[in-house]
Design an enzyme around this catalytic site. Structure first.
Site, mmCIF file in Angstrom:
data_model
loop_
_atom_site.group_PDB
_atom_site.id
_atom_site.type_symbol
_atom_site.label_atom_id
_atom_site.label_comp_id
_atom_site.label_asym_id
_atom_site.label_seq_id
_atom_site.Cartn_x
_atom_site.Cartn_y
_atom_site.Cartn_z
ATOM 1 N N HIS A 167 0.414 -0.699 0.270
ATOM 2 C CA HIS A 167 -0.134 0.235 0.427
ATOM 3 C C HIS A 167 1.091 1.743 -0.001
ATOM 4 C CE1 HIS A 167 -3.314 -2.956 2.708
ATOM 5 N NE2 HIS A 167 -2.874 -2.307 0.805
ATOM 6 N N GLU A 170 1.449 3.669 2.862
ATOM 7 C CA GLU A 170 1.928 3.387 4.019
ATOM 8 C C GLU A 170 3.164 3.385 4.221
ATOM 9 O OE1 GLU A 170 0.604 -0.496 4.833
ATOM 10 O OE2 GLU A 170 -1.207 0.223 4.290
ATOM 11 N N HIS A 260 3.813 -2.805 7.001
ATOM 12 C CA HIS A 260 2.736 -1.775 6.380
ATOM 13 C C HIS A 260 2.797 -1.180 7.325
ATOM 14 C CE1 HIS A 260 0.447 -4.044 3.583
ATOM 15 N NE2 HIS A 260 1.227 -5.296 4.027
ATOM 16 N N GLU A 336 2.368 -4.293 11.366
ATOM 17 C CA GLU A 336 2.360 -3.210 11.209
ATOM 18 C C GLU A 336 2.497 -2.143 12.396
ATOM 19 O OE1 GLU A 336 -0.171 -2.080 9.241
ATOM 20 O OE2 GLU A 336 -0.927 -4.509 8.826
#
Length: 376
Positions: A167, A170, A260, A336
């Site tokens: 993504h 990010e 991410h 994350e």
């Protein structure tokens, strides 16, 4: 005269009306070929010492409206030093308030990581003498998809794969990779030396260079969310995943990390493969070893807050981590980081930023070493 521009790498915002600096009307832009919106990055000129009030009237339509709670936008005069500025979310509108001390100032959703930085990162890694740079193929816009291979590449080596920035918005993911490479390529670091004595690392610093350059939040040039493409990638829609997956099948995978950022959860955490059909006690033990060692290596990492675990057999194999974990029977984690701040260790001036992501990347070598001899 007040001016807003976005014609630079990653720049993106929709301008509605900026005639009044105290009531500037902007909107979050959509990704170029999809409806996802949350990323913004723009330059304001001619506003020194003016009290700017910038309203994003469509913030409630963003991909993750919950991400605006406790959020503060990032700001920089030189694009090297970024800090947080006063931001509020009320009645569906995101408002940034700031009085710049110079005529040229940048605002961004998170600290950017440009394509030039990306190319410099690859060049510096190759210059270490420990890293081989390979071209896996081209993106839909013709950008290079590069793989960094670090290690002896012996058949007996453990195969460690790390991908980042599926993504593109990010950007903390590529900051993480920079820190990881800094330590892994340090000849004097004993952890790095111990790892490279037993493992070969395959690292893709940016899975989505087209989306990164376009200023997209989640998709590539064709509008593909790459982290939903792992079961059936195509050269026409998701070549980035197609090429990386193909190479993984050539090398094999013993450990996989997919890096991410999460828009809404203000913590650093990992998500595993509990929901894949082959999940077993061996993988559960590896997961626990990894998390225990990561917590010891970095206070920024925690294991109390994160995503709900998938029920057995209910994992979405279109995502990278479930696909790789199931296909190769290996330890696989999505890592994350927050867009706002790490609520365990808050920083009022900077929040979570590039440097903290970089330091987390450095720390990540330690849990990999902790599980290394248990991977097979």
């Amino acid at each position: 005269m007040l001016k807003i521009s976005t014609q630079f790498d990653g720049g993106n915002v929709d301008i509605i009306d900026i005639t009044d600096p105290t009531n500037m009307q902007l909107q979050l832009p959509c990704d170029n070929a999809s409806d996802f919106k949350q990323w913004f990055y723009y330059r304001v000129q001619g506003a020194a010492y003016q009290n700017l009030t910038m309203h994003f009237s469509n913030a409630h339509e963003s991909a993750f409206p919950g991400g605006w709670q406790h959020y503060e936008a990032m700001c920089s005069y030189d694009r090297s030093n970024w800090f947080r500025v006063a931001t509020e979310y009320e009645n569906g509108t995101l408002t940034i308030r700031h009085t710049p001390l110079a005529n040229s100032v940048y605002y961004a959703y998170f600290e950017p990581y440009s394509y030039e930085q990306h190319l410099n990162l690859i060049g510096e890694a190759q210059g270490s003498g420990l890293c081989q740079v390979d071209d896996l193929g081209s993106t839909l816009q013709g950008r290079d998809l590069n793989l960094l291979t670090i290690g002896n590449q012996a058949a007996s080596d453990l195969k460690i794969w790390i991908t980042a920035r599926q993504h593109p918005g990010e950007t903390m993911a590529e900051w993480f990779i920079e820190g990881f490479l800094n330590r892994l390529l340090d000849h004097q670091d004993p952890t790095a030396r111990a790892l490279l004595d037993q493992a070969t690392f395959y690292i893709v610093p940016n899975m989505n260079p087209d989306g990164s350059a376009l200023g997209n939040l989640r998709t590539n040039y064709a509008g593909a969310n790459l982290n939903r493409e792992w079961q059936n990638p195509t050269l026409e829609y998701s070549p980035e995943v197609y090429f990386v997956r193909q190479k993984m099948h050539e090398t094999g995978v013993d450990l996989f990390l997919d890096i991410h950022g999460d828009e809404e959860i203000p913590f650093v955490f990992v998500a595993g493969t509990e929901g894949v059909p082959s999940y077993n006690e061996r993988i559960a033990d590896l997961e626990q070893r990894f998390k225990t060692a990561f917590k010891a290596a970095s206070p920024d990492f925690q294991d109390e807050h994160g995503y709900a675990k998938d029920a057995p057999g209910q994992a979405n194999l279109g995502l990278a981590t479930p696909y790789v974990g199931e296909t190769f029977g290996c330890l696989a984690y999505t890592l994350e980081m927050p867009f706002t701040d790490n609520h365990n260790w808050p920083d009022d001036d900077f929040g979570w930023n590039g440097q903290r992501s970089l330091r987390l990347g450095e720390a990540a070598l330690s849990p990999i070493l902790a599980v290394l001899r248990h991977l097979r």
